[in-house]
Design a protein around this motif. Sequence first.
Motif, PDB file in Angstrom:
ATOM      1  N   CYS A 239       0.841  -1.212   0.000  1.00 16.35           N
ATOM      2  CA  CYS A 239       0.000   0.000   0.000  1.00 16.35           C
ATOM      3  C   CYS A 239       0.873   1.257   0.000  1.00 16.35           C
ATOM      4  N   ARG A 240       1.937   1.235   0.800  1.00 10.40           N
ATOM      5  CA  ARG A 240       2.821   2.404   0.890  1.00 10.40           C
ATOM      6  C   ARG A 240       3.514   2.672  -0.452  1.00 10.40           C
ATOM      7  N   SER A 241       3.934   1.603  -1.131  1.00  8.38           N
ATOM      8  CA  SER A 241       4.578   1.778  -2.443  1.00  8.38           C
ATOM      9  C   SER A 241       3.620   2.433  -3.427  1.00  8.38           C
ATOM     10  N   ALA A 242       2.359   2.005  -3.391  1.00  8.16           N
ATOM     11  CA  ALA A 242       1.375   2.597  -4.301  1.00  8.16           C
ATOM     12  C   ALA A 242       1.175   4.070  -4.001  1.00  8.16           C
ATOM     13  N   VAL A 243       1.066   4.431  -2.717  1.00 14.96           N
ATOM     14  CA  VAL A 243       0.872   5.838  -2.345  1.00 14.96           C
ATOM     15  C   VAL A 243       2.057   6.674  -2.809  1.00 14.96           C
ATOM     16  N   LEU A 244       3.270   6.197  -2.564  1.00 12.37           N
ATOM     17  CA  LEU A 244       4.467   6.962  -2.942  1.00 12.37           C
ATOM     18  C   LEU A 244       4.596   7.080  -4.461  1.00 12.37           C
ATOM     19  N   TYR A 245       4.355   5.993  -5.179  1.00 12.32           N
ATOM     20  CA  TYR A 245       4.500   6.044  -6.631  1.00 12.32           C
ATOM     21  C   TYR A 245       3.479   6.992  -7.252  1.00 12.32           C
TER      22      TYR A 245
ATOM     23  N   ASP B 251      -7.739   9.211  -6.342  1.00 13.62           N
ATOM     24  CA  ASP B 251      -8.636   8.193  -5.793  1.00 13.62           C
ATOM     25  C   ASP B 251      -7.890   6.880  -5.580  1.00 13.62           C
ATOM     26  N   ALA B 252      -7.008   6.526  -6.519  1.00 16.01           N
ATOM     27  CA  ALA B 252      -6.220   5.309  -6.333  1.00 16.01           C
ATOM     28  C   ALA B 252      -5.289   5.446  -5.128  1.00 16.01           C
ATOM     29  N   GLN B 253      -4.724   6.620  -4.956  1.00 18.35           N
ATOM     30  CA  GLN B 253      -3.832   6.859  -3.819  1.00 18.35           C
ATOM     31  C   GLN B 253      -4.592   6.759  -2.499  1.00 18.35           C
ATOM     32  N   LEU B 254      -5.762   7.372  -2.444  1.00 17.40           N
ATOM     33  CA  LEU B 254      -6.564   7.337  -1.218  1.00 17.40           C
ATOM     34  C   LEU B 254      -7.067   5.928  -0.927  1.00 17.40           C
ATOM     35  N   ALA B 255      -7.375   5.160  -1.959  1.00 18.70           N
ATOM     36  CA  ALA B 255      -7.833   3.783  -1.748  1.00 18.70           C
ATOM     37  C   ALA B 255      -6.718   2.936  -1.138  1.00 18.70           C
ATOM     38  N   ALA B 256      -5.472   3.130  -1.619  1.00 16.93           N
ATOM     39  CA  ALA B 256      -4.345   2.373  -1.063  1.00 16.93           C
ATOM     40  C   ALA B 256      -4.117   2.750   0.401  1.00 16.93           C
ATOM     41  N   LEU B 257      -4.196   4.040   0.707  1.00 16.28           N
ATOM     42  CA  LEU B 257      -3.999   4.464   2.093  1.00 16.28           C
ATOM     43  C   LEU B 257      -5.126   3.947   2.975  1.00 16.28           C
ATOM     44  N   TRP B 258      -6.365   3.943   2.479  1.00 18.27           N
ATOM     45  CA  TRP B 258      -7.501   3.440   3.265  1.00 18.27           C
ATOM     46  C   TRP B 258      -7.299   1.969   3.630  1.00 18.27           C
ATOM     47  N   ARG B 259      -6.889   1.163   2.661  1.00 21.15           N
ATOM     48  CA  ARG B 259      -6.639  -0.251   2.945  1.00 21.15           C
ATOM     49  C   ARG B 259      -5.565  -0.400   4.030  1.00 21.15           C
ATOM     50  N   SER B 260      -4.509   0.386   3.912  1.00 19.10           N
ATOM     51  CA  SER B 260      -3.421   0.304   4.875  1.00 19.10           C
ATOM     52  C   SER B 260      -3.887   0.691   6.270  1.00 19.10           C
TER      53      SER B 260
ATOM     54  N   LEU C 299      -2.237  -2.001  -7.034  1.00 19.81           N
ATOM     55  CA  LEU C 299      -2.846  -0.903  -6.283  1.00 19.81           C
ATOM     56  C   LEU C 299      -2.547   0.449  -6.917  1.00 19.81           C
ATOM     57  N   ALA C 300      -1.338   0.592  -7.471  1.00 18.36           N
ATOM     58  CA  ALA C 300      -0.971   1.873  -8.069  1.00 18.36           C
ATOM     59  C   ALA C 300      -1.556   2.051  -9.463  1.00 18.36           C
TER      60      ALA C 300
ATOM     61  N   GLN D 193       8.179  -1.913 -13.246  1.00 18.91           N
ATOM     62  CA  GLN D 193       9.551  -1.949 -12.760  1.00 18.91           C
ATOM     63  C   GLN D 193       9.788  -0.856 -11.720  1.00 18.91           C
ATOM     64  N   GLY D 194       9.301   0.347 -11.975  1.00 15.14           N
ATOM     65  CA  GLY D 194       9.481   1.428 -11.014  1.00 15.14           C
ATOM     66  C   GLY D 194       8.813   1.137  -9.675  1.00 15.14           C
ATOM     67  N   ILE D 195       7.599   0.575  -9.731  1.00 17.11           N
ATOM     68  CA  ILE D 195       6.866   0.302  -8.491  1.00 17.11           C
ATOM     69  C   ILE D 195       7.522  -0.824  -7.710  1.00 17.11           C
ATOM     70  N   THR D 196       7.942  -1.886  -8.397  1.00 18.98           N
ATOM     71  CA  THR D 196       8.561  -3.006  -7.675  1.00 18.98           C
ATOM     72  C   THR D 196       9.931  -2.615  -7.124  1.00 18.98           C
ATOM     73  N   GLN D 197      10.672  -1.756  -7.805  1.00 20.85           N
ATOM     74  CA  GLN D 197      11.933  -1.266  -7.257  1.00 20.85           C
ATOM     75  C   GLN D 197      11.676  -0.469  -5.982  1.00 20.85           C
ATOM     76  N   LEU D 198      10.634   0.317  -6.004  1.00 22.18           N
ATOM     77  CA  LEU D 198      10.265   1.080  -4.812  1.00 22.18           C
ATOM     78  C   LEU D 198       9.866   0.141  -3.680  1.00 22.18           C
ATOM     79  N   PHE D 199       9.087  -0.886  -3.995  1.00 18.27           N
ATOM     80  CA  PHE D 199       8.687  -1.883  -2.992  1.00 18.27           C
ATOM     81  C   PHE D 199       9.919  -2.544  -2.374  1.00 18.27           C
ATOM     82  N   ASP D 200      10.882  -2.937  -3.209  1.00 17.19           N
ATOM     83  CA  ASP D 200      12.074  -3.611  -2.701  1.00 17.19           C
ATOM     84  C   ASP D 200      12.885  -2.694  -1.793  1.00 17.19           C
ATOM     85  N   THR D 201      12.988  -1.423  -2.157  1.00 16.96           N
ATOM     86  CA  THR D 201      13.718  -0.473  -1.323  1.00 16.96           C
ATOM     87  C   THR D 201      13.040  -0.311   0.037  1.00 16.96           C
ATOM     88  N   LEU D 202      11.729  -0.136   0.014  1.00 14.80           N
ATOM     89  CA  LEU D 202      10.991   0.029   1.270  1.00 14.80           C
ATOM     90  C   LEU D 202      11.058  -1.243   2.103  1.00 14.80           C
ATOM     91  N   HIS D 203      10.993  -2.391   1.438  1.00 11.04           N
ATOM     92  CA  HIS D 203      11.063  -3.671   2.149  1.00 11.04           C
ATOM     93  C   HIS D 203      12.408  -3.820   2.857  1.00 11.04           C
TER      94      HIS D 203
END
Length: 934
Positions: A349-355, A399-408, A636-637, A661-671
């Motif tokens: 969810c955080r990766s989606a919000v940031l991206y 709306d996609a950003q808010l939906a990801a944050l709501w789930r989180s 999610l993004a 690729q950009g989103i998964t790289q962000l996910f890996d960094t945050l992970h």
Amino acid sequence: MDIRLARAVVEALKTALLTRSGTSAAALEQIDAALAALLSGDAAELVRAFDRLPVTAAGWPVDEATFRLALTDAAHGFASLRANGDEAPLGRALQALATKLQDVAEGYSAFLLCEVAYALGDGGADDRFELTRLQLRLASVDNASEFHLRAWRHAVEACRRALARGSDWLPAIDAVELALTLPLPQPDRQAESMQSLHAALGRAERTALAPLLLAYWCQGPLQAFDRATLRDKIVRYLRAIDALPSAVDVSDADEDDLPWLRAVAATYCQPHVDDARLALAPAPPPDAAAEIAWSDHTLRHVRYLDAVPLRRSLLVDLDRTGDTVMELVHELTHAHTLLGPLGWARTACRSAVLYLEMLLYDHVPGVGKPRERALWKDLSPLDAVTAPDGPSLVPLLCDAQLAALWRSKLLQAVWLPWLEGLAVYVELCCDPRGDPHGILAPHAALRSLVDVHVDARPGEAAEHWRQRLDAELTQAFDSFYGSALQRNARLRHIGYLRSAHQPELYLLGYLVVRSLVSRWELQLGRPVAPMIAARLLLDATRNGSAQALPGLAAGLDEFEAQARRGLEDFVAGLAALPTDVLARYLLPTESDDAPPRRHRWVDGVPVPMTAGDGAPADDLQLRAEHASLRQRSVDLALRGPLATELLHEADLAAAAARHAQGITQLFDTLHSQSSLVAVGRCRARVVVLDAERGRVLLCPRTFAGLGGPGGPPELAKTRYSIRMVQLEGGATELQRLQRACRQQRTARVLCSRVVDLVGLSDSPFAAPSTSYVHFGLGDWQLLSAGDTMRPVGPSYAAFAELVRLRVDPPGLMRDEARTLDRAAFLLARLQGGLTQGPAARRLSALDEGRLASDSAAGLAARAFARTAAELQSSATALIDAPAEHAAVADYLCGSDDAARVQRALATPLGPIAFDPAAASRVRAFTLPATGAMP
């Protein structure tokens, strides 16, 4: 005004106002006329002359109207000051003009105007302080000689102003520290600046600047002093402040001992400077709660807002850190349990919000934006986003950003009672001396923050020395934590009943955990040590919770129900573990072998792995879960109509791949960063001891204690861990560090203690619960394993960079808990007329506190076969009756006093939650026959 100074003013201003591409002879004459009018004070002529200035010549970096307005304001300001009898009209007018030019024109023009104003030598202490501060801000970082001179000037003026006002001591201390760290290369200017600073400090002996008198002599450039005078001054001030321990004698030190004497004096003087700063800085609220942010695992603790645990500071005494170590175990338990699927779902969810924030910031709907560039930007207001041609993407992105944050947020609120209950159980019930087979992960993480030194014996093998070192550390930590439990557990039980923030979450969650352990004990027919029970609970929460999570792709209507049902089924499944499984993991074995550690969770049951399986305990199943949640961050993004709009290029497959690729790289960094928990941070002073060899002192604070008699409470137990460091790069690395000081305008580097909870594969040790000490400022950093101060090798540069970004995150990640992880922050940006979709409405209506409370009541209702309303009412009644808290705490702590037991049973929750016949005095978990919720 002296004619030569007047001419110098004219020439300097001409240099400042000329364009880079050259100016005609006629333009030069116009500038001369304008400057002559400035010196004459004829306001009318001045305005006319300024109006004729060629500000639109090629190469001028601002628009004509903006610059003319600045010049006209300066002219009128000068005329007004002169008419009112001001003693320094020209200096003030030039400073005002420079202040405007720094925003509307090139900085070097403003810098030159400041130089002219300073050369005039007029104005009061406040004027000259502001002038030198402005000039320091405008000075070139790459011109060391220029910058260092302005730093020394500013230090002198800051001291003069503080002494004249009898206040503003903190800016003066910081200014002097910066100057002492940035010596002037020219001997004549250095001597002049040192004399000016010494004169400014002449009246400082009985003020807050008094510690700077010793710092002046022992931390200033050595070549600027007479050696005999320097020796006498250092010894005098050391004796005056009684800074040295009795074992250090300086009475016989002569001029040949100056390097040693200055190093000793610099070491023992810096705590006095830091104590002065600490006394002047705003004190943190004494009751600030310890917490760890779900967003990025940032740990905040009131004792470590401006301190870092180093050496044995955590174990100094029970009065200071008895509560602290227990609070840290509580928060580190949260960090540990969030390292598995529950935390990965949050990261998705955080990766989606940031991206999505990057897409919004970049003002474009397209693909191919460099992730690195976007991450380093500061946040921008949403109203700056311009819609592309055709249908606007901004509402879809929002709306996609808010939906990801709501789930989180919803997932966090639902699981919070269980996580808090488990953390309280580990904190208050688990004595690390109670498990012969090992240590809990939160205890191991905390123990890594303690540095124990044991000298090797003559002829002792390295392996034996390491074993003795480990035994010493284990004994020191386990004994201290056990003593803290004995002293504080009862009071902390009461504290959770009186918590200012939703005490029913802690109470009901804790009772559910205890009831679960009670059921295990009844099923096995014997007590279970809390340390052993907690190991299974922690492992299940971290590694066995994947099936309990709702699908992140689930619709908004189903997500909440799936989350709550998943948590309750997860806990019920633990309560229903077969007896043979419980015996395998909870009962002591006949041999010295520990219970099986290599296992995976299959359908809610831990299944042992054999040596032949060849995979780490959580690799096989959890790798699949990790990959799935990693993909969910992409979904999610980029979901639904948003994906269609974003992927409008001809080659949709290539566009989708670049986004993914950009989103998964962000996910890996945050992970990766989520396994790094920073415990404490402070600004440690840099003292240059030997510029040629690159030897410095780094002076981090290890704690500011709880107070006591004989001085200000905030300073009564202040400690520092000052150490001498030989920079690996010698003088070259010192120059890099000094450049970072110029760039950041400070002589203090950020120090943090970072625990790698999992042992990242590219780290020096790749072992769980390994701690590192990080010093950093700008592009300079020093990372050492533990408190050794020996830098990790260059082969671990990627890991060092990951740590640096963790403790000093870039734009979008900085202070995320107060920006992108806050519903109010994102929702506030929709007030500019953007369409509010279903996610915005749900996020606006989300009451996290109420949802968490309902989740706690529902979980407890399943545990104790009572209605949620009955449990909420009973919990509220108990919390609102402080007189009964002590009886409940006695009972929960295992008191055998019959009268206390009866008082506990008489409390509102007594008949529901407590059962004296049970081994742990908590009623067993109740499973309905159908498995459905009661």
